[in-house]
Design an enzyme around this catalytic site. Structure first.
Site, mmCIF file in Angstrom:
data_model
loop_
_atom_site.group_PDB
_atom_site.id
_atom_site.type_symbol
_atom_site.label_atom_id
_atom_site.label_comp_id
_atom_site.label_asym_id
_atom_site.label_seq_id
_atom_site.Cartn_x
_atom_site.Cartn_y
_atom_site.Cartn_z
ATOM 1 N N ASN A 1 1.245 -1.056 0.199
ATOM 2 C CA ASN A 1 0.027 -0.192 -0.327
ATOM 3 C C ASN A 1 0.635 0.913 0.099
ATOM 4 O O ASN A 1 1.721 1.036 1.140
ATOM 5 C CB ASN A 1 -0.644 -0.321 1.358
ATOM 6 C CG ASN A 1 -1.289 1.407 1.913
ATOM 7 O OD1 ASN A 1 -1.499 1.685 0.640
ATOM 8 N ND2 ASN A 1 -2.269 1.419 2.406
ATOM 9 N N TRP A 2 0.981 1.669 -0.955
ATOM 10 C CA TRP A 2 2.213 2.985 -1.058
ATOM 11 C C TRP A 2 1.738 4.330 -0.550
ATOM 12 O O TRP A 2 2.319 5.281 -0.494
ATOM 13 C CB TRP A 2 1.972 2.737 -2.665
ATOM 14 C CG TRP A 2 3.139 1.778 -3.224
ATOM 15 C CD1 TRP A 2 3.741 0.898 -2.651
ATOM 16 C CD2 TRP A 2 3.647 1.464 -4.956
ATOM 17 N NE1 TRP A 2 4.429 -0.083 -3.367
ATOM 18 C CE2 TRP A 2 4.177 0.594 -4.737
ATOM 19 C CE3 TRP A 2 3.486 2.947 -5.654
ATOM 20 C CZ2 TRP A 2 5.266 -0.366 -6.097
ATOM 21 C CZ3 TRP A 2 4.136 1.965 -7.231
ATOM 22 C CH2 TRP A 2 4.472 1.401 -7.288
ATOM 23 N N LYS A 3 0.006 4.276 -0.167
ATOM 24 C CA LYS A 3 -0.378 5.510 0.142
ATOM 25 C C LYS A 3 0.007 6.587 -0.761
ATOM 26 O O LYS A 3 0.325 6.160 -2.322
ATOM 27 C CB LYS A 3 0.265 5.621 1.442
ATOM 28 C CG LYS A 3 -0.508 4.353 2.083
ATOM 29 C CD LYS A 3 -0.151 4.500 4.009
ATOM 30 C CE LYS A 3 -0.245 4.049 4.721
ATOM 31 N NZ LYS A 3 -0.259 3.440 5.719
ATOM 32 N N HIS B 1 -9.947 1.655 4.649
ATOM 33 C CA HIS B 1 -8.487 1.932 5.248
ATOM 34 C C HIS B 1 -8.598 2.508 6.129
ATOM 35 O O HIS B 1 -9.478 3.545 6.985
ATOM 36 C CB HIS B 1 -7.107 2.412 4.362
ATOM 37 C CG HIS B 1 -5.921 2.155 5.604
ATOM 38 N ND1 HIS B 1 -5.473 2.982 5.927
ATOM 39 C CD2 HIS B 1 -5.240 0.833 5.018
ATOM 40 C CE1 HIS B 1 -4.315 3.097 6.479
ATOM 41 N NE2 HIS B 1 -4.000 1.586 5.450
ATOM 42 N N GLU C 1 -6.860 5.001 7.727
ATOM 43 C CA GLU C 1 -6.306 6.152 7.657
ATOM 44 C C GLU C 1 -8.047 6.762 6.688
ATOM 45 O O GLU C 1 -7.970 7.835 6.849
ATOM 46 C CB GLU C 1 -5.362 7.048 6.534
ATOM 47 C CG GLU C 1 -4.277 6.123 7.156
ATOM 48 C CD GLU C 1 -3.141 5.709 6.563
ATOM 49 O OE1 GLU C 1 -2.595 5.549 5.257
ATOM 50 O OE2 GLU C 1 -1.776 5.055 7.512
ATOM 51 N N GLU D 1 -5.678 -4.570 10.178
ATOM 52 C CA GLU D 1 -5.107 -3.791 10.772
ATOM 53 C C GLU D 1 -5.077 -3.001 11.578
ATOM 54 O O GLU D 1 -6.267 -1.533 11.982
ATOM 55 C CB GLU D 1 -4.354 -2.625 9.358
ATOM 56 C CG GLU D 1 -4.209 -3.127 8.255
ATOM 57 C CD GLU D 1 -3.704 -2.560 7.170
ATOM 58 O OE1 GLU D 1 -2.668 -2.348 6.941
ATOM 59 O OE2 GLU D 1 -4.343 -1.116 6.922
ATOM 60 N N GLY E 1 1.959 2.801 10.430
ATOM 61 C CA GLY E 1 3.286 3.701 10.734
ATOM 62 C C GLY E 1 3.820 3.213 11.542
ATOM 63 O O GLY E 1 4.561 4.749 11.922
ATOM 64 N N SER F 1 3.187 -2.358 10.388
ATOM 65 C CA SER F 1 4.129 -2.137 10.469
ATOM 66 C C SER F 1 5.198 -3.336 9.920
ATOM 67 O O SER F 1 5.995 -4.111 10.888
ATOM 68 C CB SER F 1 4.551 -1.593 11.988
ATOM 69 O OG SER F 1 4.102 0.066 12.637
HETATM 70 P P1 PGA Z 1 2.483 0.225 7.520
HETATM 71 O O1 PGA Z 1 0.569 0.442 7.391
HETATM 72 O O2 PGA Z 1 3.340 -0.755 7.363
HETATM 73 O O3 PGA Z 1 3.155 1.342 7.047
HETATM 74 O O4 PGA Z 1 2.595 0.238 9.195
HETATM 75 C C1 PGA Z 1 0.195 -0.429 7.029
HETATM 76 C C2 PGA Z 1 -1.221 -0.123 5.486
HETATM 77 O O5 PGA Z 1 -1.358 0.635 6.511
HETATM 78 O O6 PGA Z 1 -1.483 -0.583 5.586
#
Ligand code: PGA
Length: 257
Positions: free
Chosen positions: A10-12, A96, A98, A173, A179, A218
């Site tokens: 997931n490159w965001k 997600h 976010e 998640e 993150g 993470s």
């Molecule tokens: P992260 O993000 O690996 O940077 O913790 C995972 C995600 O949000 O899908």
């Protein structure tokens, strides 16, 4: 049916067209023809076409990070399921954390997205993207002992569409692990993954044993192997570590244990 292991990046909202192409190219070269492993890259919408071109001759799949909850119309700034299908996107991440916590997406909105992805397949578009439905508790919810309540609530989109599985995937998640560099321990994650599978089976009578449940939060080369060796963890949804080709490829490598 054995579940495949899926490693999804997931490159965001990172990168440029050039860096997206270079990263996709490096992943394609590094992954080769992996058996038992599905690799998926989820770049920002505007880089989808570039990444699709780079991966065209390879088994690497490309998905979107989000999708609109409406099929078409006056929805400024949105991208529809049909648009993603036309491009060749294999998956769409929905719910997600976010999206839920930064942009205030509600359970109802996420349910409409889930329904639309499912119905598009049923209405004759076999290439419609597969949903990756994300669920996960905040630290506060975990500390209050409400982890499973929250996850069961977030799995509700499946209630009306139990036959959406195993085509649809789930990603557990925990919000506190995203993150932060602090992943759930393999045991902690396994406990929730097993509960998700049991819930799918008991509540929705769905194809739980065939449904892929990813862990996210993470994931890195150093912990991937341990996490992926747990019986109900079928791979990872990887954020930060998916932006470095070497690190991401090491995570993919962790599957071949
Ligand atoms: P992260 O993000 O690996 O940077 O913790 C995972 C995600 O949000 O899908």
């Amino acid at each position: 049916m054995a579940r495949p292991t899926v490693v999804a990046g997931n490159w965001k909202m990172h990168g440029s067209r050039d860096t997206a192409r270079a990263l996709a190219r490096a992943v394609v070269q590094g992954v080769g023809d992996a058996t038992g492993l599905e690799v998926l890259l989820c770049p920002p919408f505007v880089h989808l076409l570039d990444v699709l071109e780079e991966t065209a001759e390879s088994p690497v799949q490309v998905g979107a990070q989000n999708v609109c909850d409406q099929p078409e119309g006056a929805f400024t700034g949105e991208v529809s399921v049909a648009m993603l299908a036309e491009l060749g996107c294999s998956h769409a991440i929905i719910g997600h954390s976010e999206r839920r916590h930064v942009y205030g997406e509600s359970d109802e909105l996420i349910e409409r997205k889930f329904a639309l992805l499912h119905q598009s397949t049923q209405q004759g578009d076999p290439d419609a993207p597969r949903a990756i439905l994300c669920v996960g508790e905040t630290l506060e919810e975990r500390e209050a002992g409400r982890t499973l309540d929250v996850i069961h609530r977030q799995l509700q989109p499946a209630r009306s569409f139990p036959d959406a599985f195993p085509r649809a995937l789930i990603a557990y998640e925990p919000v506190w692990a995203i993150g932060t560099g602090v992943a759930a321990t393999p045991d902690m994650a396994q406990e929730v993954h097993a509960a998700i599978r049991t819930h799918l089976e008991q509540e929705f009578g769905t194809a739980a044993q065939d449904t892929v449940v990813l862990y996210g939060g993470s994931v890195k080369a150093a912990n991937a192997s341990e996490l992926f060796s747990m019986p109900d963890i079928d791979g990872g949804l990887v954020g930060g570590a998916s932006l470095k080709a070497d690190e991401f490829l090491s995570i993919c490598q962790a599957v071949r244990k």
